[in-house]
Design an enzyme around this catalytic site. Structure first.
Site, PDB file in Angstrom:
ATOM      1  N   HIS A 230       0.873  -1.183   0.000  1.00 27.19           N
ATOM      2  CA  HIS A 230       0.000   0.000   0.000  1.00 27.19           C
ATOM      3  C   HIS A 230       0.907   1.229   0.000  1.00 27.19           C
ATOM      4  O   HIS A 230       1.843   1.332   0.803  1.00 27.19           O
ATOM      5  CB  HIS A 230      -0.876  -0.063   1.253  1.00 27.19           C
TER       6      HIS A 230
ATOM      7  N   TYR B  40      -6.168   9.028   1.743  1.00 26.42           N
ATOM      8  CA  TYR B  40      -6.259   9.658   3.055  1.00 26.42           C
ATOM      9  C   TYR B  40      -5.037  10.534   3.256  1.00 26.42           C
ATOM     10  O   TYR B  40      -3.984  10.343   2.623  1.00 26.42           O
ATOM     11  CB  TYR B  40      -6.389   8.625   4.180  1.00 26.42           C
TER      12      TYR B  40
ATOM     13  N   ASP C 284     -28.630 -21.001  16.494  1.00 26.97           N
ATOM     14  CA  ASP C 284     -29.912 -21.679  16.646  1.00 26.97           C
ATOM     15  C   ASP C 284     -29.930 -22.845  15.668  1.00 26.97           C
ATOM     16  O   ASP C 284     -29.385 -22.777  14.564  1.00 26.97           O
ATOM     17  CB  ASP C 284     -31.099 -20.740  16.466  1.00 26.97           C
TER      18      ASP C 284
END
Length: 842
Positions: free
Chosen positions: A260, A291, A576
């Site tokens: 990156h 960013y 469940d």
């Protein structure tokens, strides 16, 4: 987030209005055994931010015999932590990751190194330069409110105030989160190392792991180039080296390291004289996959806009052989050039600047973008704490420490459980392709129903060819192709009035679903239920075992089907199940995820055998008022209500096909689940289809199914309830039989008081309104809970939403926030449809 999408079993009745850590290998006398249980030997591999945080969390809980091994020099050994920019944005579609990040903020905010804080609460600012992104920021603000994070959508003028370097004319608005900020990862490691060492832990750098010793299915030691370290528990927190450590242990670690890009500018005149490392919020320019953060008088820029750059973890150089450090690869300027142009477009102050330095830093991605946490099924005592970014490091470490010491984390971590991937999703090719895609999608606007694009199709039911002929629109979950509606039913939709949807809720949806739901209520429909996980439990001890593991009473004669729950020791709902007793010593279980099989296997005695039979079988749900008229002529057995009652199972033949027929309904209509072997699946489909023609049979998809099951209030595990919730909170008390004897979680339920929250049925007041799930719910103007499942109830003419809320009286007015708008809703009695169960029991 991207969590693994799985079809869950739902409660089959209309609801009313890790084991403790294993001891060390057996010593020679009882006192030694007791000591081993009290103070297990733990070896953590990796002294990055995760390993250091884990050592701190374990020693804080009294496990002080902790050794942390690191191949590089401390405190910056050269892994991802050593170069991490330290961004901590708490808001995430995953409640779990948000809680992890919130704990990181809390913990690192209280840590200091050299008199400086380990977290700078500068805030976060996510920008929108398109209308699509602005709408997404409103959705993110809703997520923040749901999960308890402070944040608000602000206008462009406020964005300019927060970040004066911005070109305000390029910005439509932003999402400001004042409590986000920058984690100083290496100082945080140092601070936690010091604390853990004071409690007895030891950190050994320059120790390269060369092997994992094991005996009788348990880990026994970690071998390094400087000796072996006996261990009762080993935790791989090796970051992108995780697959290397996993191979030594014989454990699959499905992560992909990727590089990156990160660059720093030259000093900027606009930031001249800056004394603090950072004062402005971290900036996210997600429309360009970027960013930005301050480094005093410079800016640091991270980019996800470039091509994926996978890294083979087996070829990463050792610390002393790396040009800079193992996780830092040479910067590739050509890949960064478009990102640099985008930054200069947004930030005019960069017009006369240049990139002074940069690198391609390696870190980890998984096929679904979530961490890998938990104990391996293949090797007891071997744990993973991998694919964890600095943002979530402290929270993930806390969860693993709780898991090891207490037997379970306080936070629901099913999205991170390392066993969540199906076998078909663990191949190196799949991990590589999906991991790279996760990198590409880091800042994309991703719809909650958006399926993976490749590799597809991967898993298909035997009916796939027929479904394609009918124009099935497939989404994906667990690798399965799952029809959500069929274009062949489009003519049926012409007479169905459905409110027009907004662009977001209309994605991956069709009004055909309304027609399929109506056809199910009025005639009969076939549903492909093959992706439901099926386990076979057999052996002399099968009944006693299942009685001990589940909440309901399974001591019924063969032919009975029972809805029941798996709990943990705290009374939380692990899953469940639907349990069919096929013979005295053989049961078929409808389960949810691979974790259910792992849980049962770990507790099963020697006289119980458990195997997954999903891939070799298939299932069709035949539901609707004409279901009996369709099925009865195909068999000599009695399918009347008297001859084949609700929640019963029979082995029979339908035409030429042997089937296991269970009289269950997850859509609230008469019908059966019909199981057969995969080789006969297509014949079963064709038999039912031909017999159903005179009854107007259709094929129906998951979109209609979800609407129908919510009208009946049937819960979906992993969505509506998790191990953070008890049966009584989730409205599943009917599945608990306190009079049947002991079972896992019973004592916790006996101690439980009145629920302080409940899974609550809501009906949206406006017939045209729709919500999708995870939206905040406001009571008297204050966020009080969040939506779990939601779907338009075509029978009811209203959107149905289930939400976790404080106990509220029927008729209470609430508001659900949807893309920045407060949508009125009302607390309703459940089930909303056919409370007398007359349609199912006909």
């Amino acid at each position: 987030m991207s969590s693994t999408s799985r079809t869950s079993r739902s409660s089959a009745h209309a609801p009313p209005p890790a084991p403790a850590p294993a001891p060390a290998p057996a010593p020679t006398h009882a006192r030694a055994r007791a000591q081993a249980r009290a103070a297990p030997r733990v070896v953590v591999i990796g002294a990055g931010i995760v390993g250091c945080s884990l050592a701190d969390e374990l020693t804080a809980r009294g496990w002080t015999d902790v050794t942390v091994l690191e191949q590089g020099p401390l405190p910056a050994p050269g892994g991802s932590t050593s170069h991490a920019p330290g961004l901590v944005f708490q808001t995430n579609p995953s409640k779990t990751l948000t809680e992890f990040a919130a704990y990181t903020v809390q913990k690192f905010g209280a840590l200091e190194a050299d008199g400086l804080p380990c977290f700078d609460r500068v805030g976060g600012l996510e920008l929108a330069t398109t209308e699509e992104r602005l709408a997404d920021l409103h959705r993110r603000a809703g997520l923040a409110a749901s999960w308890g994070v402070r944040g608000e959508v602000v206008p462009a003028s406020r964005c300019k105030e927060l970040w004066p370097l911005l070109d305000e004319s390029k910005v439509l608005g932003g999402f400001h989160t004042p409590d986000d900020g920058l984690a100083r990862a290496v100082p945080a490691c140092r601070a936690q190392i010091a604390r853990a060492e004071r409690r007895g832990a030891r950190f050994l750098d320059r120790h390269t792991v060369t092997g994992i010793e094991r005996e009788n299915g348990r880990v026994t030691a970690v071998v390094t180039d400087r000796g072996a370290f006996p261990a009762d528990h080993v935790v791989s927190a090796a970051g992108f080296w995780g697959p290397v450590i996993g191979r030594m242990a014989g454990v699959d670690v499905p992560l992909l390291p990727l590089a990156h890009q990160y660059a720093r500018t030259r000093p900027l005149p606009a930031l001249a004289g800056a004394r603090a490392e950072a004062t402005r919020p971290i900036l996210r320019f997600q429309d360009r996959d970027l960013y930005v953060r301050e480094h005093a008088d410079r800016l640091g820029i991270g980019s996800y806009a470039h091509r994926p750059m996978p890294v083979d973890p087996f070829t990463v150089p050792a610390y002393d052989e790396a040009p800079v450090m193992p996780s830092s690869y040479p910067f590739t300027p050509d890949d960064f050039a478009p990102s640099w142009a985008d930054c200069r477009w947004l930030l005019p102050a960069l017009a006369d600047s240049e990139v002074e330095e940069g690198f391609n830093g390696v870190f980890s991605f998984t096929p679904d973008g979530m961490p890998l946490l938990g104990e391996s099924r293949a090797l007891r005592g071997f744990w993973l704490a991998e694919a964890v970014w600095v943002t979530h490091a402290a929270g993930a470490a806390k969860a693993v420490a709780e898991w090891m010491v207490d037997g379970r984390p306080a936070t629901d971590v099913h999205e991170c459980d390392l066993g969540r991937f199906e076998a078909a999703q663990r191949s190196p090719a799949y991990v590589a392709e999906r991991g790279a895609r996760q990198f590409v999608e880091v800042y994309d606007v991703v719809h909650p129903l958006q399926p993976v694009e490749q590799p597809r199709p991967l898993r298909v039911s035997p009916f796939h060819a027929r479904q394609r002929e009918l124009g099935a629109y497939f989404l994906e979950g667990g690798g399965w192709e799952r029809p959500h509606w069929y274009e062949a039913n489009a003519p049926l939709a012409e007479g169905v009035r459905v409110p027009q949807r907004d662009a977001w809720s209309a994605r991956y949806w069709s009004p055909i679903a309304a027609a399929e739901a109506r056809a199910t209520r009025e005639r009969v429909a076939l549903y492909d239920m093959t992706p439901l996980r099926r386990l076979e439990v057999s052996g002399p001890g099968a009944l006693a075992f299942l009685q001990r593991m589940t909440t309901n009473n399974l001591a019924r004669k063969p032919g009975a089907v029972t809805y029941t729950l798996l709990l943990d020791e705290t009374g939380g709902i692990r899953s469940d199940l639907t349990v069919a007793r096929l013979a005295e010593d053989r049961f078929q279980i409808g389960a949810n995820s691979p974790a259910d099989e792992v849980w049962l296997l770990r507790h099963a005695p020697g006289d119980v055998h458990i195997r997954d039979v999903t891939s070799g079988t298939c299932c069709i749900g035949v539901w609707g008022p004409f279901a009996r008229e369709l099925v009865q002529p195909l068999t000599r057995d009695d399918f009347s209500h008297r001859g084949f009652g609700y929640f019963r199972v029979k082995r029979t033949y339908l035409g030429l096909v042997p089937v296991t027929a269970m009289r269950l309904s997850y859509v609230g209509e008469l019908g059966w689940e019909l199981y057969t072997s995969a080789d006969l699946g297509l014949r079963l489909w064709d038999t039912l289809w031909e017999a159903g023609r005179k009854h107007g049979v259709i094929a129906a998809g998951r979109s209609a199914f979800n609407s129908l099951r919510l009208e009946k209030g049937y819960r979906a595990w992993g969505v509506d309830m998790t191990d953070e919730h008890t049966p009584y909170e989730a409205g599943l008390g009917f599945a608990v039989r306190m009079d049947k004897g002991d079972f896992v979680g019973r004592q916790a339920l006996e101690r439980a008081g009145e629920p302080r929250r409940r899974l609550t049925a809501l009906l949206l007041d406006d017939p045209a309104a729709v919500v999708l799930g995870k939206e905040p719910v406001y009571v008297d103007g204050t966020p009080a809970g969040y939506v779990t499942s939601a779907a338009y109830g075509y029978t009811l003419g209203r959107c149905v939403a289930y939400a976790w809320l404080p106990p509220l009286a029927t008729g209470t007015a609430v508001h659900v926030e949807y893309i920045g708008q407060k949508v009125p809703a009302t607390v309703a009695d459940e089930p909303l449809f056919d409370p007398e169960m007359s349609r199912i029991r006909r």
